[in-house]
Enzyme design. Sequence first.
Site, PDB file in Angstrom:
ATOM      1  N   ARG A   1      26.219  -8.632  18.917  1.00  0.00           N
ATOM      2  CA  ARG A   1      24.875  -8.476  19.454  1.00  0.00           C
ATOM      3  C   ARG A   1      24.537  -7.029  19.787  1.00  0.00           C
ATOM      4  O   ARG A   1      23.860  -6.727  20.775  1.00  0.00           O
ATOM      5  CB  ARG A   1      24.680  -9.347  20.718  1.00  0.00           C
ATOM      6  CG  ARG A   1      25.051 -10.804  20.564  1.00  0.00           C
ATOM      7  CD  ARG A   1      24.249 -11.500  19.491  1.00  0.00           C
ATOM      8  NE  ARG A   1      22.823 -11.557  19.821  1.00  0.00           N
ATOM      9  CZ  ARG A   1      21.880 -12.011  18.995  1.00  0.00           C
ATOM     10  NH1 ARG A   1      22.213 -12.421  17.772  1.00  0.00           N
ATOM     11  NH2 ARG A   1      20.623 -12.049  19.374  1.00  0.00           N
ATOM     12  N   HIS A   2      25.020  -6.103  18.955  1.00  0.00           N
ATOM     13  CA  HIS A   2      24.769  -4.681  19.185  1.00  0.00           C
ATOM     14  C   HIS A   2      24.745  -4.001  17.818  1.00  0.00           C
ATOM     15  O   HIS A   2      25.769  -3.927  17.140  1.00  0.00           O
ATOM     16  CB  HIS A   2      25.861  -4.075  20.068  1.00  0.00           C
ATOM     17  CG  HIS A   2      25.500  -2.744  20.650  1.00  0.00           C
ATOM     18  ND1 HIS A   2      25.403  -1.602  19.890  1.00  0.00           N
ATOM     19  CD2 HIS A   2      25.217  -2.364  21.943  1.00  0.00           C
ATOM     20  CE1 HIS A   2      25.086  -0.578  20.667  1.00  0.00           C
ATOM     21  NE2 HIS A   2      24.960  -1.022  21.922  1.00  0.00           N
TER      22      HIS A   2
ATOM     23  N   SER B   1      24.797   5.062  22.060  1.00  0.00           N
ATOM     24  CA  SER B   1      24.019   4.555  20.921  1.00  0.00           C
ATOM     25  C   SER B   1      22.823   5.427  20.604  1.00  0.00           C
ATOM     26  O   SER B   1      22.450   5.598  19.442  1.00  0.00           O
ATOM     27  CB  SER B   1      23.544   3.129  21.216  1.00  0.00           C
ATOM     28  OG  SER B   1      24.630   2.248  21.363  1.00  0.00           O
TER      29      SER B   1
ATOM     30  N   TYR C   1       0.766  -1.242   0.000  1.00  0.00           N
ATOM     31  CA  TYR C   1       0.000   0.000   0.000  1.00  0.00           C
ATOM     32  C   TYR C   1       0.803   1.301   0.000  1.00  0.00           C
ATOM     33  O   TYR C   1       0.464   2.238  -0.700  1.00  0.00           O
ATOM     34  CB  TYR C   1      -0.932   0.023   1.222  1.00  0.00           C
ATOM     35  CG  TYR C   1      -1.933  -1.100   1.276  1.00  0.00           C
ATOM     36  CD1 TYR C   1      -2.762  -1.379   0.194  1.00  0.00           C
ATOM     37  CD2 TYR C   1      -2.071  -1.876   2.431  1.00  0.00           C
ATOM     38  CE1 TYR C   1      -3.694  -2.407   0.252  1.00  0.00           C
ATOM     39  CE2 TYR C   1      -3.006  -2.908   2.494  1.00  0.00           C
ATOM     40  CZ  TYR C   1      -3.809  -3.162   1.397  1.00  0.00           C
ATOM     41  OH  TYR C   1      -4.726  -4.169   1.462  1.00  0.00           O
TER      42      TYR C   1
ATOM     43  N   HIS D   1     -29.196  10.290  13.284  1.00  0.00           N
ATOM     44  CA  HIS D   1     -29.446   8.926  13.746  1.00  0.00           C
ATOM     45  C   HIS D   1     -29.648   7.974  12.561  1.00  0.00           C
ATOM     46  O   HIS D   1     -30.236   6.899  12.711  1.00  0.00           O
ATOM     47  CB  HIS D   1     -30.675   8.861  14.681  1.00  0.00           C
ATOM     48  CG  HIS D   1     -30.714   9.950  15.697  1.00  0.00           C
ATOM     49  ND1 HIS D   1     -30.027   9.889  16.890  1.00  0.00           N
ATOM     50  CD2 HIS D   1     -31.334  11.155  15.688  1.00  0.00           C
ATOM     51  CE1 HIS D   1     -30.241  11.002  17.582  1.00  0.00           C
ATOM     52  NE2 HIS D   1     -31.019  11.781  16.868  1.00  0.00           N
TER      53      HIS D   1
ATOM     54  N   SER E   1     -17.190  -8.207  -7.081  1.00  0.00           N
ATOM     55  CA  SER E   1     -17.394  -9.458  -6.358  1.00  0.00           C
ATOM     56  C   SER E   1     -17.072 -10.618  -7.285  1.00  0.00           C
ATOM     57  O   SER E   1     -17.371 -10.575  -8.486  1.00  0.00           O
ATOM     58  CB  SER E   1     -18.847  -9.562  -5.872  1.00  0.00           C
ATOM     59  OG  SER E   1     -19.141 -10.879  -5.426  1.00  0.00           O
TER      60      SER E   1
END
Length: 482
Positions: free
Chosen positions: A82-83, A109, A15, A156, A286
């Site tokens: 691991r960083h 960081s 999208y 309504h 449809s």
Amino acid sequence: MSDFDKYSTPLSSRYASEEMSSLFSSRNRFSTWRKLWLNLAIAEKELGLTVITNEAIEQLKEHLHISDEEIIAASKQEAIVRHDVMAHVHTFGETCPAAAGIIHLGATSCFVTDNADLIFLRDAYDIIIPKLANVIDRLAKFALEYKDLPVLGWTHFQPAQLTTLGKRVTLWIQELLWDLRNFVRARNDIGFRGVKGTTGTQASFLSLFHGDHEKVEALDKRVAELLGFDIVYPVTGQTYSRKVDIDVLAPLSSFAATAHKMATDIRLLANLKEIEEPFEKSQIGSSAMAYKRNPMRCERVCSLARHLGTLFSDAVQTASVQWFERTLDDSAIRRISLPSAFLTADILLTTLSNISSGLVVYPKVIERRIKSELPFMATENIIMAMVEEGVSRQEVHEAIRVLSHQAAAVVKEEGKDNDLIERVKNDEFFKPVWNKLDMLLDPSTFVGRAPQQVEKFINNDVADALAPFQEKINDAVVNLSV
């Protein structure tokens, strides 16, 4: 493993616009980190850190745009250390050997992660604000075109006093104007975390500049200037306050409500066959019912608006549980909710732009519906006209009440057209106003000041609000993805 074997978010794969997807891409994120490291080095050098050489600065400038190979290399390095930030410091240093020793000098960081996020939030608003202005402009032109067309009003979702189609659209526009105001406010309020150090005390930078507080303050201000920010948050912990994210997402959540309401109105009008969203020549409504023209664009708006509305709670809940100077339970959720919010808002605006530029109106259907309800609404006019002819109001009220109930029974129990006016024409009691009935039933006399309200609103309020965006407003057709 093929890309077709992995999940990808429809927000980006199906999208969102290329510009918004690109803004929150990995490449832009890591390239922005490099831009931050470069400008930190430039400012530190300007303020007297001789360890930073001209050669280092030039190498950093030459490699701001991270390559595919470097992203892969950083990913492999992250798997080891691991960083994520340190992995990119290492990779950037290999690419720029003259600068390897000074990249990220004095920083934590969050210097790159938080400041980059603030840049993305600011730039994301710069993408969607003009799109919102364009939606408003298209709807304003539509409102002016149909300012005089009477339509049945609904309260309504029951028939009510007439309004005009243009006036109804101004109700959507007014809320969008408030959204535009909120977008601009939020965008302009976004500041820069700046260079604050590991817990916000700037201790590392004070050490770099040998206790010179003025230089540390100047560094904070200078880096912000280089990145295009006028506002620097005066105090932070390790991160900028996550309350900022609340302020950023709140206008998007509010806009989601506007979009949902507008799209729902159009969906209801499509059911009434009065207005339809654009429907392409080869579009299938449809798979089973070939005659259908489903309002799929408005349905998409409602669907995604509900998603956008919920993301605000992510920011609220995250801000409320940040312990002391920071905790890392904000990281994963922000990687998801912040990009998702802007990608979704971007999609909604693109879709609304497409819808608003191609709305189809069916005046004959609108006229027929008015005729079916107008006789009941005209009863007050008939009463007043009879009184002017000298007849007792109470007598007229009772007579028209009886005829109205008879006509209502024909409509509800027999499924026939409203014949109240025919009953009035055939009742000698109402003979004094027979020659006035056409005038009393003219729909244009039932809309009050709706046309004048539309003109004044569009020419004054809307024109003033859109004035700053005139160069970015256009009539280009906005095509949608599937």
